[in-house]
Design an enzyme around this catalytic site. Structure first.
Site, PDB file in Angstrom:
ATOM      1  N   VAL A 142       0.894  -0.853  -0.110  1.00  0.00           N
ATOM      2  CA  VAL A 142      -0.204   0.111   0.226  1.00  0.00           C
ATOM      3  C   VAL A 142       0.866   1.226   0.101  1.00  0.00           C
ATOM      4  O   VAL A 142       1.979   1.950   1.224  1.00  0.00           O
ATOM      5  CB  VAL A 142      -0.727  -0.173   1.524  1.00  0.00           C
ATOM      6  N   SER A 143       0.860   1.578  -1.033  1.00  0.00           N
ATOM      7  CA  SER A 143       1.626   3.321  -1.026  1.00  0.00           C
ATOM      8  C   SER A 143       1.897   3.928  -0.437  1.00  0.00           C
ATOM      9  O   SER A 143       0.908   4.500   0.156  1.00  0.00           O
ATOM     10  CB  SER A 143       1.592   4.454  -2.299  1.00  0.00           C
ATOM     11  N   ALA A 144       2.841   5.088   0.311  1.00  0.00           N
ATOM     12  CA  ALA A 144       2.834   6.199   0.946  1.00  0.00           C
ATOM     13  C   ALA A 144       2.193   7.019   0.469  1.00  0.00           C
ATOM     14  O   ALA A 144       1.305   6.998  -0.357  1.00  0.00           O
ATOM     15  CB  ALA A 144       4.164   6.413   0.623  1.00  0.00           C
TER      16      ALA A 144
END
Length: 362
Positions: free
Chosen positions: A81-83
């Protein structure tokens, strides 16, 4: 957070519970936390801090199917889950409007998809991994999105699309399926990387009648699309014939001046990879290769010595790197955001500042 300045992005952020899209066991990337797995049930505060950290992605899958618990001490990161900062940056560049038809490549957990769905009801999202597809289907219920299981690098659900956004990095070439399904006036946002340097940049393109056209907007480090992962290159089996010579320039001038310069040079060296390592004798070596049998090894400290550069195969890759460096210097050492790419079918044109100033076609 400055990236929440756009009302729709702020609303989507406020109304989407990020914790719903993150599993209970996650891995933290980065040197300081490498190998650390956080279990929500055992460390709820550390888990929440990681999930809401605006600058750090949380790894949710390793080795194309394993969970962080399955591989507590290692494994290749294959989904995350991307920043938040890069997610919001990408949404800003997407310039999404209500009513736009959107194609998302890489559903993952579905968090990014849910943010898109707050802006438009016409979201098609494609996920190549069956397990992630099932997880996203559950996480996104009852959000009205069209979720597709498949490889979006070769087959895209029929468009055209007003906006296309990828949650994984393309390697050197954008899939032609994206260009073919982009409407005139579309915006395409995709992380872009090369083999020469770790990490990459964000490429923002506009759609025209038969091409995509745009420039790099900043750094963005993402996992590669699965179809774009380079096949391993065996550099241990080298032909008997080779050549040696001195390096005409200190290698540190070329590859030792930071990521930004190296990435800018890598754009002009598509298909060339590089590793820098220390051998058993304590020598620092740079090894460059392509996928057609060319390998060049450079002794960085002793670059003036005859035999500092050894190369096998049809191409002297260090000579090509020096040529790219000389051209970059002659152009005034431009920052990588001054470069752009035009995509026409299977042909890519790299240019500097304006499309008419072509650097190379690949």
């Amino acid at each position: 957070m400055g990236l929440l300045r756009e009302r729709w992005i702020a609303d989507a952020f406020d109304r989407t519970d990020r914790t719903r899209f993150v599993p209970d066991r996650i891995r933290l990337p980065g040197d300081s936390d490498s190998g650390r797995t956080i279990d929500r049930t055992e460390e709820p505060e550390a888990w929440a801090a990681a999930v809401w950290d605006p600058h750090t992605s949380v790894v949710t899958q390793l080795d194309d199917g394993a969970t962080p618990l399955d591989h507590p001490g290692g494994g290749d990161f294959t989904s995350s889950v991307s920043a938040l900062d890069i997610v919001l940056e990408k949404l800003h560049h997407l310039d999404l409007r209500g009513g736009h038809r959107v194609l998302e490549i890489g559903t993952g957990s579905g968090y990014h998809t849910a943010l898109l769905a707050h802006r438009t009801s016409q979201v098609t999202t494609v996920e190549v991994d069956p397990r992630l597809y099932e997880q996203a289907r559950k996480n996104l219920s009852p959000t009205p999105v069209h979720l597709v299981l498949g490889d979006a690098t070769t087959t895209v659900p029929e468009g055209p699309y007003d906006r296309i956004i990828s949650t994984a990095a393309v390697h050197t070439h954008l899939p032609d399926a994206w260009r073919a399904q982009a409407s005139h006036g579309a915006v395409v946002v995709a992380p872009y990387t090369t083999a020469l340097v770790h990490g990459g940049a964000l490429l923002v393109l506009d759609g025209y009648a038969n091409c995509l056209h745009g420039r790099f907007a900043g750094s963005a480090s993402y996992m590669l699309l699965r179809a774009h992962r380079p096949a391993p290159v065996d550099v241990s089996r080298l032909p008997d014939a080779y050549e040696t010579h001195r390096s005409p320039i200190d290698p540190e001038q070329v590859i030792g001046r930071g990521w930004g310069q190296t990435f800018a040079l890598s754009l002009a060296l598509p298909g060339i990879g590089m590793d820098v390592r220390t051998d058993d004798d304590g020598r620092r070596l740079a090894q460059l290769w392509d996928r057609h049998g060319s390998v060049t090894v450079l002794n960085i400290a002793d670059w003036r010595d005859e035999g500092a550069v050894t190369w096998w195969g049809p191409r002297n890759l260090w000579a090509e790197a020096i040529e790219a460096y000389a051209r970059w210097r002659a152009d005034g050492q431009p920052h990588f955001t001054r470069y752009g790419i035009t995509v026409v079918r299977d042909r890519h044109v790299l240019w500097l500042d304006v499309p008419g100033k072509r650097v190379l076609t690949f």
